[in-house]
Design a protein around this motif. Sequence first.
Motif, PDB file in Angstrom:
ATOM      1  N   ALA A 145      41.475   2.137 -15.354  1.00 23.03           N
ATOM      2  CA  ALA A 145      41.347   0.682 -15.444  1.00 23.03           C
ATOM      3  C   ALA A 145      42.535   0.074 -16.180  1.00 23.03           C
ATOM      4  N   LEU A 146      43.070   0.776 -17.192  1.00 19.30           N
ATOM      5  CA  LEU A 146      44.259   0.295 -17.891  1.00 19.30           C
ATOM      6  C   LEU A 146      45.412   0.089 -16.922  1.00 19.30           C
ATOM      7  N   ALA A 147      45.653   1.085 -16.076  1.00 24.09           N
ATOM      8  CA  ALA A 147      46.735   0.970 -15.093  1.00 24.09           C
ATOM      9  C   ALA A 147      46.442  -0.151 -14.107  1.00 24.09           C
ATOM     10  N   GLY A 148      45.182  -0.279 -13.687  1.00 25.63           N
ATOM     11  CA  GLY A 148      44.816  -1.340 -12.757  1.00 25.63           C
ATOM     12  C   GLY A 148      44.956  -2.713 -13.371  1.00 25.63           C
ATOM     13  N   GLN A 149      44.563  -2.836 -14.634  1.00 26.80           N
ATOM     14  CA  GLN A 149      44.707  -4.121 -15.322  1.00 26.80           C
ATOM     15  C   GLN A 149      46.177  -4.501 -15.471  1.00 26.80           C
ATOM     16  N   ALA A 150      47.028  -3.524 -15.773  1.00 27.12           N
ATOM     17  CA  ALA A 150      48.465  -3.783 -15.887  1.00 27.12           C
ATOM     18  C   ALA A 150      49.030  -4.268 -14.558  1.00 27.12           C
ATOM     19  N   ALA A 151      48.612  -3.641 -13.463  1.00 28.47           N
ATOM     20  CA  ALA A 151      49.085  -4.049 -12.141  1.00 28.47           C
ATOM     21  C   ALA A 151      48.577  -5.446 -11.791  1.00 28.47           C
ATOM     22  N   GLY A 169      57.070 -14.541   5.554  1.00 26.97           N
ATOM     23  CA  GLY A 169      57.141 -15.932   5.159  1.00 26.97           C
ATOM     24  C   GLY A 169      56.274 -16.210   3.943  1.00 26.97           C
ATOM     25  N   LYS A 170      56.435 -17.405   3.378  1.00 33.71           N
ATOM     26  CA  LYS A 170      55.739 -17.741   2.131  1.00 33.71           C
ATOM     27  C   LYS A 170      54.220 -17.792   2.298  1.00 33.71           C
ATOM     28  N   GLY A 171      53.749 -18.339   3.427  1.00 34.88           N
ATOM     29  CA  GLY A 171      52.302 -18.431   3.636  1.00 34.88           C
ATOM     30  C   GLY A 171      51.632 -17.072   3.710  1.00 34.88           C
ATOM     31  N   PRO A 172      52.071 -16.185   4.624  1.00 31.45           N
ATOM     32  CA  PRO A 172      51.498 -14.842   4.663  1.00 31.45           C
ATOM     33  C   PRO A 172      51.690 -14.084   3.351  1.00 31.45           C
ATOM     34  N   GLY A 173      52.809 -14.365   2.649  1.00 36.47           N
ATOM     35  CA  GLY A 173      53.010 -13.712   1.360  1.00 36.47           C
ATOM     36  C   GLY A 173      51.933 -14.088   0.367  1.00 36.47           C
ATOM     37  N   PHE A 174      51.595 -15.384   0.326  1.00 33.11           N
ATOM     38  CA  PHE A 174      50.521 -15.815  -0.568  1.00 33.11           C
ATOM     39  C   PHE A 174      49.202 -15.139  -0.207  1.00 33.11           C
ATOM     40  N   ILE A 175      48.884 -15.079   1.097  1.00 36.55           N
ATOM     41  CA  ILE A 175      47.623 -14.464   1.515  1.00 36.55           C
ATOM     42  C   ILE A 175      47.603 -12.981   1.165  1.00 36.55           C
ATOM     43  N   ALA A 176      48.739 -12.294   1.319  1.00 34.24           N
ATOM     44  CA  ALA A 176      48.804 -10.877   0.939  1.00 34.24           C
ATOM     45  C   ALA A 176      48.524 -10.711  -0.549  1.00 34.24           C
ATOM     46  N   GLY A 177      49.150 -11.570  -1.377  1.00 36.07           N
ATOM     47  CA  GLY A 177      48.890 -11.506  -2.808  1.00 36.07           C
ATOM     48  C   GLY A 177      47.462 -11.882  -3.154  1.00 36.07           C
ATOM     49  N   TRP A 178      46.933 -12.866  -2.469  1.00 30.07           N
ATOM     50  CA  TRP A 178      45.555 -13.315  -2.707  1.00 30.07           C
ATOM     51  C   TRP A 178      44.560 -12.193  -2.403  1.00 30.07           C
ATOM     52  N   MET A 179      44.750 -11.494  -1.282  1.00 27.16           N
ATOM     53  CA  MET A 179      43.836 -10.410  -0.928  1.00 27.16           C
ATOM     54  C   MET A 179      44.012  -9.207  -1.857  1.00 27.16           C
ATOM     55  N   ALA A 180      45.265  -8.922  -2.238  1.00 29.02           N
ATOM     56  CA  ALA A 180      45.501  -7.829  -3.178  1.00 29.02           C
ATOM     57  C   ALA A 180      44.882  -8.136  -4.535  1.00 29.02           C
ATOM     58  N   MET A 181      44.823  -9.422  -4.889  1.00 32.25           N
ATOM     59  CA  MET A 181      44.229  -9.826  -6.156  1.00 32.25           C
ATOM     60  C   MET A 181      42.759  -9.406  -6.230  1.00 32.25           C
ATOM     61  N   LEU A 182      42.043  -9.525  -5.121  1.00 32.53           N
ATOM     62  CA  LEU A 182      40.639  -9.120  -5.084  1.00 32.53           C
ATOM     63  C   LEU A 182      40.501  -7.647  -5.442  1.00 32.53           C
ATOM     64  N   ASP A 183      41.400  -6.841  -4.906  1.00 35.73           N
ATOM     65  CA  ASP A 183      41.392  -5.405  -5.170  1.00 35.73           C
ATOM     66  C   ASP A 183      41.798  -5.111  -6.612  1.00 35.73           C
ATOM     67  N   TYR A 184      42.913  -5.691  -7.065  1.00 33.15           N
ATOM     68  CA  TYR A 184      43.443  -5.368  -8.383  1.00 33.15           C
ATOM     69  C   TYR A 184      42.531  -5.828  -9.516  1.00 33.15           C
ATOM     70  N   LEU A 185      41.760  -6.899  -9.297  1.00 34.56           N
ATOM     71  CA  LEU A 185      40.881  -7.394 -10.350  1.00 34.56           C
ATOM     72  C   LEU A 185      39.542  -6.665 -10.380  1.00 34.56           C
ATOM     73  N   LEU A 186      39.099  -6.146  -9.237  1.00 30.41           N
ATOM     74  CA  LEU A 186      37.779  -5.512  -9.192  1.00 30.41           C
ATOM     75  C   LEU A 186      37.812  -3.997  -9.347  1.00 30.41           C
ATOM     76  N   ILE A 187      38.896  -3.357  -8.912  1.00 32.96           N
ATOM     77  CA  ILE A 187      38.965  -1.904  -9.103  1.00 32.96           C
ATOM     78  C   ILE A 187      38.908  -1.547 -10.599  1.00 32.96           C
ATOM     79  N   PRO A 188      39.645  -2.241 -11.481  1.00 33.41           N
ATOM     80  CA  PRO A 188      39.481  -1.934 -12.904  1.00 33.41           C
ATOM     81  C   PRO A 188      38.049  -2.147 -13.394  1.00 33.41           C
ATOM     82  N   ALA A 189      37.363  -3.162 -12.864  1.00 25.55           N
ATOM     83  CA  ALA A 189      35.975  -3.399 -13.274  1.00 25.55           C
ATOM     84  C   ALA A 189      35.090  -2.216 -12.898  1.00 25.55           C
ATOM     85  N   VAL A 190      35.323  -1.662 -11.713  1.00 25.32           N
ATOM     86  CA  VAL A 190      34.559  -0.479 -11.297  1.00 25.32           C
ATOM     87  C   VAL A 190      34.854   0.694 -12.222  1.00 25.32           C
ATOM     88  N   ALA A 191      36.127   0.890 -12.549  1.00 29.45           N
ATOM     89  CA  ALA A 191      36.505   2.002 -13.417  1.00 29.45           C
ATOM     90  C   ALA A 191      35.921   1.838 -14.817  1.00 29.45           C
TER      91      ALA A 191
END
Length: 479
Positions: free
Chosen positions: A312-318, A95-117
């Motif tokens: 980090a380039l690949a992570g930033q693209a994702a 559903g739309k609500g859980p979909g947003f939460i999945a994207g929201w939590m993935a955002m934390l990963d996708y934005l910070l993993i490139p920073a670590v790299a």
Amino acid sequence: MSTHAAPDATGEVPDGSLRRDLGFRDLVVYGLLFIAPMAPVGVFGTLDAKSHGAVALVYIVATVAMAFTAFSYAQMVRVAPRAGSVYAYARVGLGKGPGFIAGWMAMLDYLLIPAVAYLFSGIAMNSLVPSVSRWVWTALAVVITTLLNLWGVRAAARVGFAVLALEIVVLLVFVVSAIVVLARDGAQRGWLSPLSGDGTQGAFALSAVIGAVSIAVLSYLGFDAIATFAEEVTGGSAKVARAVLFCLALTGVLFVAQTYLVALLEPTTSAQLANDPGLQGSAFYDAVDSSVGGWLHDLVAVSKAIGAAFAALAGQAAAGRLLFAMARDRRLPKALSRTNSGVPRPALLVAALITLVAAVWAASRDDGMDHLVSVVDIGALTAFTLLHASVVGYFAVRRRGGPVIWWRHVLLPVLGAAITVAVIVEASGAAQVVGAIWLVVGLVVLFVQRGRVADPQDPVQPTDPTDPTSSVGPTPPAP
């Protein structure tokens, strides 16, 4: 709004659409860049100490554990071949609500993993050129890779392929050198010890291996980024599914091979590493120094510095494509859904700015790396858990028609979810707190957005994975 990525009569890609430029090789390149072929270098000592020396076995188990997640990605990318990856999958399956939460939590990963790299690249370059501060190197890496991403996904993939080739060459040099040394001088430990333990901390303990797996799975974070390019691949979503599975299998083989060899070269026992945590971070390099020589140490360090920047380039693209997909569905500011020549440049610039701030802030602090690393995994693992739930939700509950294959659509996703939840439980308390705060913020945002009118594309039109040309109808309304 169009979702097609084909150019129009003038050769231009419509605004809001992504250009289909990527082939199977390009997808694998992005996945391997994000993961990095020599990812175990930094965590080898920690894993060796925690597993009582059975570090190669740890990566075998971790590869099998992550295979459940890869399988779920392969299932759902055929159903919803969209740029949002797990965000789109959870919308279809839960559903739309859980979909947003999945994207929201993935955002934390996708934005910070490139920073670590980026930070890792800055630290490595600073060790080679100490006269230049590591935050300068870090910022420079962000600027260069961002320009490549803005140039276009195809151009970035070409440059990334060259960098990946360099990393593979360095890995092969290490493997050949290690084999030569082992054939000439013999092993420092028993030949089976990387699979059974070195015996210096007592008998083999499965619990020690499982505990180390909770750390080893972090080496694989990034293979899922392949799925974010689903709207930019030529040949359909089946190619994305194959790339996800192939990338995981290949990195699993590389990880097991290199950790097996370096464990045989390691002069320090796992008990000594456990008793002196200060030795763990440099354990891989120390083993190479003592057995092969300092030249290989420097070669690996340079390779890691360059490879980390392009991871980090690949992570930033994702990350940019995740922001783009969520903005297109009006879950984030609409401006982030704009494209130029098929490139989501506003989303990429926002992702780059966030990672730049996080990476430079961490580079200016002695404890910056610890702060970033402690939270990057929580977002990904939570998103993975929702991914597994999406497979069950779509195939066993929400799909209209079609058989339910219980081992594929229920058993394997449930086992995968159990694994990701177990890893979350094993994470540090600080990471759990940050993840919980981020989740609460996401729930607040979702509450504020309730009742918002969806765009014409909503709900997502899933496709039947058994027939790529057919549609099984719109997703039922979210509960």
